[in-house]
Design a protein around this motif. Structure first.
Motif, PDB file in Angstrom:
ATOM      1  N   ARG A 162       0.822  -1.211   0.000  1.00  0.00           N
ATOM      2  CA  ARG A 162       0.000   0.000   0.000  1.00  0.00           C
ATOM      3  C   ARG A 162       0.856   1.261   0.000  1.00  0.00           C
ATOM      4  NH1 ARG A 162      -3.313   1.854   5.416  1.00  0.00           N
ATOM      5  NH2 ARG A 162      -3.005   4.081   5.085  1.00  0.00           N
ATOM      6  N   ASP A 163       1.943   1.237   0.788  1.00  0.00           N
ATOM      7  CA  ASP A 163       2.817   2.405   0.883  1.00  0.00           C
ATOM      8  C   ASP A 163       4.002   2.321  -0.071  1.00  0.00           C
ATOM      9  OD1 ASP A 163       1.479   3.721   3.188  1.00  0.00           O
ATOM     10  OD2 ASP A 163       2.119   1.913   4.252  1.00  0.00           O
ATOM     11  N   HIS A 164       4.072   1.250  -0.867  1.00  0.00           N
ATOM     12  CA  HIS A 164       5.180   1.031  -1.808  1.00  0.00           C
ATOM     13  C   HIS A 164       6.523   0.996  -1.086  1.00  0.00           C
ATOM     14  CE1 HIS A 164       2.333   1.584  -5.080  1.00  0.00           C
ATOM     15  NE2 HIS A 164       1.960   2.729  -4.545  1.00  0.00           N
ATOM     16  N   LEU A 165       6.541   0.406   0.116  1.00  0.00           N
ATOM     17  CA  LEU A 165       7.763   0.395   0.921  1.00  0.00           C
ATOM     18  C   LEU A 165       8.298  -1.016   1.106  1.00  0.00           C
ATOM     19  CD1 LEU A 165       7.010   2.945   3.803  1.00  0.00           C
ATOM     20  CD2 LEU A 165       8.652   3.216   1.932  1.00  0.00           C
ATOM     21  N   VAL A 166       9.609  -1.135   0.981  1.00  0.00           N
ATOM     22  CA  VAL A 166      10.350  -2.319   1.390  1.00  0.00           C
ATOM     23  C   VAL A 166      11.304  -1.853   2.486  1.00  0.00           C
ATOM     24  CG1 VAL A 166      11.962  -4.132   0.692  1.00  0.00           C
ATOM     25  CG2 VAL A 166      10.216  -3.333  -0.914  1.00  0.00           C
ATOM     26  N   TRP A 178      13.230   1.398   0.981  1.00  0.00           N
ATOM     27  CA  TRP A 178      13.204   1.545  -0.472  1.00  0.00           C
ATOM     28  C   TRP A 178      11.768   1.768  -0.941  1.00  0.00           C
ATOM     29  CZ3 TRP A 178      16.175  -2.173   1.938  1.00  0.00           C
ATOM     30  CH2 TRP A 178      17.543  -2.192   1.646  1.00  0.00           C
ATOM     31  N   ASP A 179      11.605   2.489  -2.033  1.00  0.00           N
ATOM     32  CA  ASP A 179      10.346   2.550  -2.763  1.00  0.00           C
ATOM     33  C   ASP A 179      10.364   1.414  -3.778  1.00  0.00           C
ATOM     34  OD1 ASP A 179       8.312   3.124  -4.683  1.00  0.00           O
ATOM     35  OD2 ASP A 179       8.352   5.238  -4.129  1.00  0.00           O
ATOM     36  N   ASN A 180       9.391   0.488  -3.680  1.00  0.00           N
ATOM     37  CA  ASN A 180       9.452  -0.687  -4.547  1.00  0.00           C
ATOM     38  C   ASN A 180       9.224  -0.365  -6.023  1.00  0.00           C
ATOM     39  OD1 ASN A 180       6.666  -0.329  -4.730  1.00  0.00           O
ATOM     40  ND2 ASN A 180       6.158  -2.100  -3.450  1.00  0.00           N
ATOM     41  N   ARG A 181       8.817   0.872  -6.319  1.00  0.00           N
ATOM     42  CA  ARG A 181       8.657   1.265  -7.722  1.00  0.00           C
ATOM     43  C   ARG A 181       9.983   1.706  -8.328  1.00  0.00           C
ATOM     44  NH1 ARG A 181       3.965   5.410  -6.107  1.00  0.00           N
ATOM     45  NH2 ARG A 181       5.634   5.773  -4.572  1.00  0.00           N
ATOM     46  N   PRO A 227      13.598   0.759  -6.816  1.00  0.00           N
ATOM     47  CA  PRO A 227      14.405   0.263  -5.703  1.00  0.00           C
ATOM     48  C   PRO A 227      15.912   0.303  -5.922  1.00  0.00           C
ATOM     49  CG  PRO A 227      13.613  -1.570  -7.003  1.00  0.00           C
ATOM     50  CD  PRO A 227      13.099  -0.324  -7.670  1.00  0.00           C
ATOM     51  N   SER A 228      16.373   1.083  -6.866  1.00  0.00           N
ATOM     52  CA  SER A 228      17.807   1.088  -7.154  1.00  0.00           C
ATOM     53  C   SER A 228      18.617   1.702  -6.014  1.00  0.00           C
ATOM     54  CB  SER A 228      18.078   1.845  -8.458  1.00  0.00           C
ATOM     55  OG  SER A 228      17.581   3.186  -8.373  1.00  0.00           O
ATOM     56  N   GLN A 229      18.008   2.556  -5.207  1.00  0.00           N
ATOM     57  CA  GLN A 229      18.698   3.124  -4.050  1.00  0.00           C
ATOM     58  C   GLN A 229      17.694   3.396  -2.936  1.00  0.00           C
ATOM     59  OE1 GLN A 229      20.512   6.760  -5.389  1.00  0.00           O
ATOM     60  NE2 GLN A 229      18.576   7.811  -5.706  1.00  0.00           N
ATOM     61  N   THR A 230      18.211   3.459  -1.714  1.00  0.00           N
ATOM     62  CA  THR A 230      17.336   3.700  -0.566  1.00  0.00           C
ATOM     63  C   THR A 230      16.754   5.108  -0.632  1.00  0.00           C
ATOM     64  OG1 THR A 230      19.244   4.426   0.756  1.00  0.00           O
ATOM     65  CG2 THR A 230      18.577   2.113   0.946  1.00  0.00           C
ATOM     66  N   ILE A 231      15.538   5.259  -0.098  1.00  0.00           N
ATOM     67  CA  ILE A 231      14.954   6.594  -0.012  1.00  0.00           C
ATOM     68  C   ILE A 231      15.332   7.264   1.305  1.00  0.00           C
ATOM     69  CG2 ILE A 231      13.056   6.230  -1.626  1.00  0.00           C
ATOM     70  CD1 ILE A 231      11.252   5.552   0.709  1.00  0.00           C
ATOM     71  N   TYR A 232      15.572   6.476   2.363  1.00  0.00           N
ATOM     72  CA  TYR A 232      16.191   6.984   3.580  1.00  0.00           C
ATOM     73  C   TYR A 232      16.722   5.829   4.408  1.00  0.00           C
ATOM     74  CZ  TYR A 232      11.132   6.835   4.751  1.00  0.00           C
ATOM     75  OH  TYR A 232       9.806   6.503   4.860  1.00  0.00           O
ATOM     76  N   LEU A 233      17.552   6.200   5.385  1.00  0.00           N
ATOM     77  CA  LEU A 233      18.307   5.234   6.169  1.00  0.00           C
ATOM     78  C   LEU A 233      18.314   5.693   7.624  1.00  0.00           C
ATOM     79  CD1 LEU A 233      20.300   2.743   5.644  1.00  0.00           C
ATOM     80  CD2 LEU A 233      22.124   4.445   5.722  1.00  0.00           C
ATOM     81  N   HIS A 234      17.924   4.786   8.540  1.00  0.00           N
ATOM     82  CA  HIS A 234      17.978   5.078   9.974  1.00  0.00           C
ATOM     83  C   HIS A 234      19.060   4.201  10.591  1.00  0.00           C
ATOM     84  CE1 HIS A 234      13.499   6.529   9.917  1.00  0.00           C
ATOM     85  NE2 HIS A 234      14.323   7.361   9.302  1.00  0.00           N
ATOM     86  N   LEU A 274       9.194   2.029  18.361  1.00  0.00           N
ATOM     87  CA  LEU A 274       8.159   2.393  17.405  1.00  0.00           C
ATOM     88  C   LEU A 274       8.613   3.639  16.673  1.00  0.00           C
ATOM     89  CD1 LEU A 274       4.863   1.936  19.483  1.00  0.00           C
ATOM     90  CD2 LEU A 274       5.834   0.374  17.782  1.00  0.00           C
ATOM     91  N   SER A 275       8.543   3.584  15.334  1.00  0.00           N
ATOM     92  CA  SER A 275       8.998   4.697  14.505  1.00  0.00           C
ATOM     93  C   SER A 275       7.955   5.031  13.459  1.00  0.00           C
ATOM     94  CB  SER A 275      10.327   4.353  13.804  1.00  0.00           C
ATOM     95  OG  SER A 275      11.316   3.955  14.722  1.00  0.00           O
ATOM     96  N   ASP A 276       7.945   6.283  13.046  1.00  0.00           N
ATOM     97  CA  ASP A 276       7.102   6.737  11.944  1.00  0.00           C
ATOM     98  C   ASP A 276       7.776   6.301  10.654  1.00  0.00           C
ATOM     99  OD1 ASP A 276       5.698   8.056   9.986  1.00  0.00           O
ATOM    100  OD2 ASP A 276       5.635   9.980  11.016  1.00  0.00           O
ATOM    101  N   LEU A 277       7.158   5.362   9.944  1.00  0.00           N
ATOM    102  CA  LEU A 277       7.844   4.783   8.785  1.00  0.00           C
ATOM    103  C   LEU A 277       7.867   5.719   7.577  1.00  0.00           C
ATOM    104  CD1 LEU A 277       5.476   3.734   6.657  1.00  0.00           C
ATOM    105  CD2 LEU A 277       5.312   1.868   8.269  1.00  0.00           C
ATOM    106  N   LYS A 278       7.174   6.851   7.658  1.00  0.00           N
ATOM    107  CA  LYS A 278       7.193   7.796   6.541  1.00  0.00           C
ATOM    108  C   LYS A 278       8.018   9.039   6.835  1.00  0.00           C
ATOM    109  CE  LYS A 278       2.971   6.380   4.207  1.00  0.00           C
ATOM    110  NZ  LYS A 278       1.725   6.811   3.545  1.00  0.00           N
ATOM    111  N   GLU A 279       8.776   9.002   7.923  1.00  0.00           N
ATOM    112  CA  GLU A 279       9.601  10.141   8.307  1.00  0.00           C
ATOM    113  C   GLU A 279      11.063   9.837   7.992  1.00  0.00           C
ATOM    114  OE1 GLU A 279      11.109  13.324   8.977  1.00  0.00           O
ATOM    115  OE2 GLU A 279       9.011  13.420   9.677  1.00  0.00           O
ATOM    116  N   ALA A 280      11.661  10.658   7.132  1.00  0.00           N
ATOM    117  CA  ALA A 280      13.042  10.430   6.724  1.00  0.00           C
ATOM    118  C   ALA A 280      14.032  10.790   7.824  1.00  0.00           C
ATOM    119  CB  ALA A 280      13.355  11.228   5.457  1.00  0.00           C
TER     120      ALA A 280
END
Length: 474
Positions: free
Chosen positions: A116-120, A136-139, A141-148, A196-202
């Motif tokens: 649903r969120d296009h997230l891996v 990663w955005d599964n659409r 996925p060549s590079q990460t969109i963010y890293l924690h 617990l983390s906000d998965l949409k916060e970079a």
């Protein structure tokens, strides 16, 4: 009073050809298959009725597979070599391959996805003093969109996405009820931290909502619901369990917190003695087999925490413990500090039924009242919970005693039909031993799922009612 614990044998057991360890079992989202993980680079697909292998997913991972994640029609897996693969189950080939790397390839130890969120989302081993949660955005996925990289300080052992729903309630009596404010990610690690983390916060500093340190190495974790409240469990490497409630706190009472930490020591699960019922499952046995009947069992390890089987009055979920000989004991939370047996899943009575080695994997198919288990000797077994003589005790009288007021009425109806014809008596005898005619009533052992064909209609109705009562509040 709730019924005493009863016992069953496996409906069907099947050894895999090469007898690899079975480390986890996941259901396929698109077919009647089970996905088995082993200590190797391949996955095995087995039919959920025959338990026979139908295919292998292979040639993409070069290291041991560490996790499987499914969502909607997607099957993903991760491995020690840093590869993350989305599989096309129809072609049995990889559709997408992601390479986890931070300056160099990094082993992936945990995985979750959200179509649903296009997230891996992947968790990694500790490498160069850092363990990462990678997005990663599964659409693309060549590079990460963010890293924690600072949430955890050791190997990450589990990642789970909390569903967004308006039914969650705070455990604090003075807090408001309502939906979760963000899409949240649950993570745990061998550093002892659950977060617990906000998965949409970079921004990682902004993403982490709350953390709790158990001060024990965490092997696994997850969430469940109990009477409208969200709870979390974690299992330690030493087979202890801890739980928390999700609540609201802080000065303004509007900050999410992990509250009401409760610990259950490993002694609640390991090295406990059990006495199975003397009259176990109905099955014809030889004299030598009767001599070898289980008189006493001793648990050697904790298999898993299984909230889908039921949750006790005080919020403790059903657990499964095992013996080194392959027997399984389901336990319910009976008091504030202890667990008691709910049912016995026994190996035998023949050498081809159940397990003969340590059980490492368990999956509960809630919709079909079936349990699938896998062991270190490469055997997968299916257990039909509808074959239990009595309902599974979960540790909550409102659930365990529900429906019992109809038992006397059912017994009276049975007494009115005591006189049977010879053929009817023969049919009933065959049914009790699982000897249905294959052409007229389906396969001898089947189905593992679906409740079977030989259950009495009155019992079916009672079981359906109890099933609803058991799972409704959660």
């Amino acid at each position: 009073m709730p019924a005493p614990p009863s016992s069953i044998y496996a409906t069907l057991s099947s050894p895999l050809p090469s007898k690899p360890y079975i480390l986890s079992i996941k259901p396929s989202p698109t077919s009647p298959h089970l996905i088995l993980r082993h200590p190797g680079p391949d996955l095995t697909l087995v039919d959920n009725q025959t338990l026979q292998p139908v295919e292998r997913l292979t040639d993409e991972h070069q290291g041991n597979v560490t996790a499987i994640a499914v969502d909607q029609d997607a099957i993903w897996s991760s491995a020690k070599d840093g590869s993350i693969v989305r599989w096309d189950e129809r072609s049995r080939r990889a559709g997408t391959v992601i390479r986890a790397a931070v300056r160099k390839p990094i082993p992936v130890t945990a995985l979750t996805i959200s179509e649903r969120d296009h997230l891996v989302i992947a968790g990694t081993e500790l490498v160069s003093s850092e363990s990462h949660i990678m997005y990663w955005d599964n659409r693309n996925p060549s590079q990460t969109i963010y890293l924690h990289s600072s949430t955890h300080s050791d190997d990450i052992t589990n990642l789970s996405i909390l569903p967004s729903t308006s039914t969650f309630q705070s455990s604090a009596s003075n807090s408001r009820n309502g939906p979760l404010p963000q899409r949240l990610l649950l993570s745990s690690s061998t550093d002892g931290l659950i977060a617990l983390s906000d998965l949409k916060e970079a921004d990682e500093d902004e993403a982490v909502i709350c953390t709790e340190n158990w001060n024990q190495s965490i092997a696994d974790s997850n969430w469940y619901l109990h009477k409208g409240k969200m709870k979390f469990w974690a299992r330690s490497d030493m087979d202890g369990i801890a739980t928390w409630d999700l609540g609201l706190g802080g000065e303004a009472g509007d900050e999410l917190e992990l509250q009401n930490h409760i610990e259950y020591p490993s002694s609640s699960f390991k090295f406990k003695s059990f006495k199975p019922p003397k009259q176990g499952p109905t099955f014809t046995q030889t004299a030598s087999e009767e001599m070898e009947s289980k008189i006493q069992l001793k648990s050697d390890y904790l298999i898993d925490v299984i909230p889908s089987l039921g949750v006790g009055k005080n919020g403790g979920a059903i657990t499964a413990v095992g013996t080194n000989e392959g027997d399984i004991i389901l336990q319910h939370h009976s008091t504030s500090t202890d667990y008691s047996p709910s049912a016995y899943l026994l190996s035998g009575p023949s050498k081809s039924r159940g397990h003969k080695d340590v059980v490492r994997a368990l999956f509960h198919d809630l919709s079909n009242e079936a349990i699938y288990t896998g062991s270190e000797d490469g055997v997968i077994s299916g257990w039909n919970l509808n074959s239990l003589p009595d309902k599974l005790v979960v540790g909550d009288d409102e659930i365990d005693l529900s429906g019992d007021e109809n038992e006397d009425e059912d017994e009276d109806m049975d007494e009115e039909s005591e006189i049977e014809t010879e053929s009817e008596e023969s049919d009933r005898s065959d049914d009790s031993m699982g000897l249905d005619d294959e052409e007229e009533k389906g396969p001898r052992y089947g189905p593992i799922i679906g409740g079977g064909n030989n259950a009495d209609k009155g019992k079916d109705k009672r079981k359906e009612k109890r099933k609803g009562n058991r799972f409704g509040p959660y």
